[in-house]
Motif scaffolding. Structure first.
Motif, PDB file in Angstrom:
ATOM      1  N   VAL A   7       0.854  -1.188   0.000  1.00  0.00           N
ATOM      2  CA  VAL A   7       0.000   0.000   0.000  1.00  0.00           C
ATOM      3  C   VAL A   7       0.892   1.242   0.000  1.00  0.00           C
ATOM      4  N   MET A  35      -4.465   6.624   0.463  1.00  0.00           N
ATOM      5  CA  MET A  35      -3.936   5.406  -0.135  1.00  0.00           C
ATOM      6  C   MET A  35      -4.103   5.488  -1.651  1.00  0.00           C
ATOM      7  N   CYS A  39      -3.801   0.612  -5.087  1.00  0.00           N
ATOM      8  CA  CYS A  39      -3.477  -0.199  -3.906  1.00  0.00           C
ATOM      9  C   CYS A  39      -4.757  -0.578  -3.169  1.00  0.00           C
ATOM     10  N   GLU A  40      -5.735   0.327  -3.159  1.00  0.00           N
ATOM     11  CA  GLU A  40      -7.035   0.013  -2.550  1.00  0.00           C
ATOM     12  C   GLU A  40      -7.657  -1.199  -3.234  1.00  0.00           C
ATOM     13  N   SER A  64       3.794  -1.015   3.901  1.00  0.00           N
ATOM     14  CA  SER A  64       3.991   0.324   3.358  1.00  0.00           C
ATOM     15  C   SER A  64       5.400   0.802   3.675  1.00  0.00           C
ATOM     16  N   ALA A  77      -5.869   0.404   5.498  1.00  0.00           N
ATOM     17  CA  ALA A  77      -5.830  -0.992   5.035  1.00  0.00           C
ATOM     18  C   ALA A  77      -6.399  -1.930   6.099  1.00  0.00           C
TER      19      ALA A  77
END
Length: 134
Positions: A7, A35, A39-40, A64, A77
């Motif tokens: 992320v 974010m 990556c989400e 991260s 996340a």
């Protein structure tokens, strides 16, 4: 099966960015960060796999790399369904200005080899919206 998800903390997609005073990059002071949207998607897919009982996913771990503010991204996340997060702290900019994608990949490799044995799948977004790096 254990899944590691990368992320990245980036300038929020809705923010109008400003060029820094030196003209060599983006001014990141007082800019809303979030974010990376891709990556989400990777986090969502990992959580979907975990919810699918046939996949037999035991843990989803978010990773991260960046400054201490990346903890906010890791919290996001975790709120999305990751089981835990790993933060590699650095003061270098991760938007391709100082820390490039090959160095990030090597950090991921070190984490998998030395800290998190048993990772079966690594998911990342297709690119970052700040540097368009994959």
């Amino acid at each position: 099966m254990k899944i590691l998800v990368g992320v990245k903390r980036v300038v929020d997609y809705a923010v109008k960015v400003r060029v820094g005073a030196d003209g060599a990059g983006v001014n990141l002071k007082n800019v809303k960060m979030s974010m990376n949207p891709f990556c989400e998607i990777a986090v969502e897919e990992a959580v979907k796999l975990k919810e699918n009982k046939d996949a037999k996913v035991s843990e989803v771990i978010a990773l991260s790399v960046g400054p201490k503010q990346c903890q906010e991204t890791l919290r996001t996340a975790l709120a999305m369904g990751c089981d835990r997060g790993i933060h590699i702290t650095t003061d270098k900019r991760t938007d391709y200005m100082e820390l490039q994608s090959d160095a990030i990949a090597k950090l991921f490799q070190k984490v998998i080899e030395e800290k998190e044995e048993g990772i079966d799948l690594v998911l990342v977004g297709k690119q970052a919206i700040d540097s368009d790096c994959g």
